[in-house]
Design a protein around this motif. Structure first.
Motif, PDB file in Angstrom:
ATOM      1  N   VAL A 272     -23.732  47.344  31.529  1.00  0.00           N
ATOM      2  CA  VAL A 272     -24.476  48.509  32.294  1.00  0.00           C
ATOM      3  C   VAL A 272     -24.202  47.845  33.744  1.00  0.00           C
ATOM      4  CG1 VAL A 272     -26.503  49.645  32.903  1.00  0.00           C
ATOM      5  CG2 VAL A 272     -25.535  49.523  30.685  1.00  0.00           C
ATOM      6  N   LEU A 273     -24.579  46.673  33.936  1.00  0.00           N
ATOM      7  CA  LEU A 273     -24.624  45.966  35.265  1.00  0.00           C
ATOM      8  C   LEU A 273     -23.278  45.788  35.916  1.00  0.00           C
ATOM      9  CD1 LEU A 273     -27.728  43.427  34.862  1.00  0.00           C
ATOM     10  CD2 LEU A 273     -27.553  45.538  36.138  1.00  0.00           C
ATOM     11  N   LEU A 274     -22.135  45.557  34.763  1.00  0.00           N
ATOM     12  CA  LEU A 274     -20.739  45.405  35.298  1.00  0.00           C
ATOM     13  C   LEU A 274     -20.450  47.053  36.022  1.00  0.00           C
ATOM     14  CD1 LEU A 274     -19.149  43.869  32.563  1.00  0.00           C
ATOM     15  CD2 LEU A 274     -19.283  42.995  34.757  1.00  0.00           C
ATOM     16  N   GLN A 275     -20.763  48.086  35.295  1.00  0.00           N
ATOM     17  CA  GLN A 275     -20.770  49.303  35.871  1.00  0.00           C
ATOM     18  C   GLN A 275     -21.557  49.643  37.159  1.00  0.00           C
ATOM     19  OE1 GLN A 275     -17.990  51.495  34.989  1.00  0.00           O
ATOM     20  NE2 GLN A 275     -17.481  49.575  33.848  1.00  0.00           N
ATOM     21  N   PHE A 276     -22.621  49.133  36.980  1.00  0.00           N
ATOM     22  CA  PHE A 276     -23.220  49.450  38.275  1.00  0.00           C
ATOM     23  C   PHE A 276     -22.826  48.583  39.681  1.00  0.00           C
ATOM     24  CE2 PHE A 276     -26.642  46.868  41.017  1.00  0.00           C
ATOM     25  CZ  PHE A 276     -27.585  48.071  41.332  1.00  0.00           C
ATOM     26  N   TRP A 277     -22.254  47.350  39.483  1.00  0.00           N
ATOM     27  CA  TRP A 277     -21.583  46.791  40.460  1.00  0.00           C
ATOM     28  C   TRP A 277     -20.355  47.517  41.047  1.00  0.00           C
ATOM     29  CZ3 TRP A 277     -24.847  44.321  43.275  1.00  0.00           C
ATOM     30  CH2 TRP A 277     -25.909  43.355  42.615  1.00  0.00           C
ATOM     31  N   ASN A 278     -19.686  48.202  39.884  1.00  0.00           N
ATOM     32  CA  ASN A 278     -18.450  48.611  39.875  1.00  0.00           C
ATOM     33  C   ASN A 278     -18.644  49.947  40.938  1.00  0.00           C
ATOM     34  OD1 ASN A 278     -15.802  48.588  39.815  1.00  0.00           O
ATOM     35  ND2 ASN A 278     -15.709  50.174  38.423  1.00  0.00           N
TER      36      ASN A 278
ATOM     37  N   LEU B 154     -23.610  36.739  37.493  1.00  0.00           N
ATOM     38  CA  LEU B 154     -22.296  36.890  36.925  1.00  0.00           C
ATOM     39  C   LEU B 154     -21.687  38.268  36.836  1.00  0.00           C
ATOM     40  CD1 LEU B 154     -22.899  34.479  33.807  1.00  0.00           C
ATOM     41  CD2 LEU B 154     -21.705  33.938  35.941  1.00  0.00           C
ATOM     42  N   THR B 155     -22.307  39.119  36.654  1.00  0.00           N
ATOM     43  CA  THR B 155     -21.729  40.582  36.855  1.00  0.00           C
ATOM     44  C   THR B 155     -21.290  41.023  38.139  1.00  0.00           C
ATOM     45  OG1 THR B 155     -23.924  41.701  36.800  1.00  0.00           O
ATOM     46  CG2 THR B 155     -22.752  41.242  34.513  1.00  0.00           C
ATOM     47  N   SER B 156     -21.961  40.439  39.115  1.00  0.00           N
ATOM     48  CA  SER B 156     -21.913  40.690  40.509  1.00  0.00           C
ATOM     49  C   SER B 156     -20.235  40.432  41.080  1.00  0.00           C
ATOM     50  CB  SER B 156     -22.802  40.485  41.493  1.00  0.00           C
ATOM     51  OG  SER B 156     -22.781  38.955  41.565  1.00  0.00           O
ATOM     52  N   ILE B 157     -19.932  39.538  40.451  1.00  0.00           N
ATOM     53  CA  ILE B 157     -18.167  39.170  40.579  1.00  0.00           C
ATOM     54  C   ILE B 157     -17.512  40.418  40.612  1.00  0.00           C
ATOM     55  CG2 ILE B 157     -16.288  37.899  39.527  1.00  0.00           C
ATOM     56  CD1 ILE B 157     -18.459  35.781  38.500  1.00  0.00           C
TER      57      ILE B 157
ATOM     58  N   ILE C 254     -32.214  54.475  39.839  1.00  0.00           N
ATOM     59  CA  ILE C 254     -32.361  54.951  38.718  1.00  0.00           C
ATOM     60  C   ILE C 254     -31.919  54.276  37.330  1.00  0.00           C
ATOM     61  CG2 ILE C 254     -32.210  56.833  36.963  1.00  0.00           C
ATOM     62  CD1 ILE C 254     -32.500  58.712  39.423  1.00  0.00           C
ATOM     63  N   ILE C 255     -30.462  53.620  37.746  1.00  0.00           N
ATOM     64  CA  ILE C 255     -29.679  52.956  36.615  1.00  0.00           C
ATOM     65  C   ILE C 255     -30.562  51.653  36.706  1.00  0.00           C
ATOM     66  CG2 ILE C 255     -27.644  51.439  36.202  1.00  0.00           C
ATOM     67  CD1 ILE C 255     -26.220  53.898  37.766  1.00  0.00           C
ATOM     68  N   LEU C 256     -30.780  50.737  37.637  1.00  0.00           N
ATOM     69  CA  LEU C 256     -31.261  49.447  37.692  1.00  0.00           C
ATOM     70  C   LEU C 256     -32.724  49.574  36.992  1.00  0.00           C
ATOM     71  CD1 LEU C 256     -30.623  46.584  38.440  1.00  0.00           C
ATOM     72  CD2 LEU C 256     -31.779  47.274  40.692  1.00  0.00           C
ATOM     73  N   VAL C 257     -33.471  50.439  37.489  1.00  0.00           N
ATOM     74  CA  VAL C 257     -34.848  50.504  36.920  1.00  0.00           C
ATOM     75  C   VAL C 257     -34.753  51.102  35.516  1.00  0.00           C
ATOM     76  CG1 VAL C 257     -37.284  51.801  37.002  1.00  0.00           C
ATOM     77  CG2 VAL C 257     -36.116  50.835  39.086  1.00  0.00           C
ATOM     78  N   GLY C 258     -33.828  51.939  35.112  1.00  0.00           N
ATOM     79  CA  GLY C 258     -33.746  52.230  33.682  1.00  0.00           C
ATOM     80  C   GLY C 258     -33.427  51.117  32.667  1.00  0.00           C
ATOM     81  N   GLN C 259     -32.460  50.397  33.069  1.00  0.00           N
ATOM     82  CA  GLN C 259     -31.916  49.584  32.693  1.00  0.00           C
ATOM     83  C   GLN C 259     -32.804  48.075  32.211  1.00  0.00           C
ATOM     84  OE1 GLN C 259     -28.938  49.270  30.784  1.00  0.00           O
ATOM     85  NE2 GLN C 259     -29.401  47.504  30.072  1.00  0.00           N
ATOM     86  N   ILE C 260     -33.577  47.940  33.345  1.00  0.00           N
ATOM     87  CA  ILE C 260     -34.744  46.766  33.108  1.00  0.00           C
ATOM     88  C   ILE C 260     -35.709  47.240  32.129  1.00  0.00           C
ATOM     89  CG2 ILE C 260     -36.268  45.414  34.481  1.00  0.00           C
ATOM     90  CD1 ILE C 260     -34.499  45.597  36.658  1.00  0.00           C
TER      91      ILE C 260
END
Length: 90
Positions: A3-9, A70-73, A38-44
């Motif tokens: 999810v965080l990979l897609q968040f950064w993408n 790491l995912t922010s790469i 929404i994505i960030l709060v939902g995932q957490i």
């Protein structure tokens, strides 16, 4: 992690096909900011409090920091590529 990979993408997708930085005009993209929040709060919430429903275990803050870093790469690689495109176009 996925999810965080897609968040950064999402940042990269916003400027896909251009040489602009993903941060150009970012503060004026209210719809994107809302979706990201929404994505960030939902995932957490899902990971930290989902428990048996989502089969998750809460993560320690150090693990969250590592996952975010790491995912922010994904974002930074896109920024570097666009930076070199801007240099080439000058």
């Amino acid at each position: 992690t996925f999810v965080l990979l897609q968040f950064w993408n999402l940042f990269n997708a916003r400027v896909f096909g251009t040489s602009d930085s993903a941060f150009k005009g970012f503060s004026k993209s209210y719809g994107l900011l809302l979706v990201l929040l929404i994505i960030l709060v939902g995932q957490i919430m899902i990971v930290q409090f989902g428990g048996k429903v989502f089969r998750t275990e809460p993560l320690e803050w150090q693990t969250w920091v590592a996952v975010f870093g790491l995912t922010s790469i994904v974002l930074w690689v896109g920024e570097i590529i666009r930076f070199f495109k801007r240099l080439k176009n000058k």
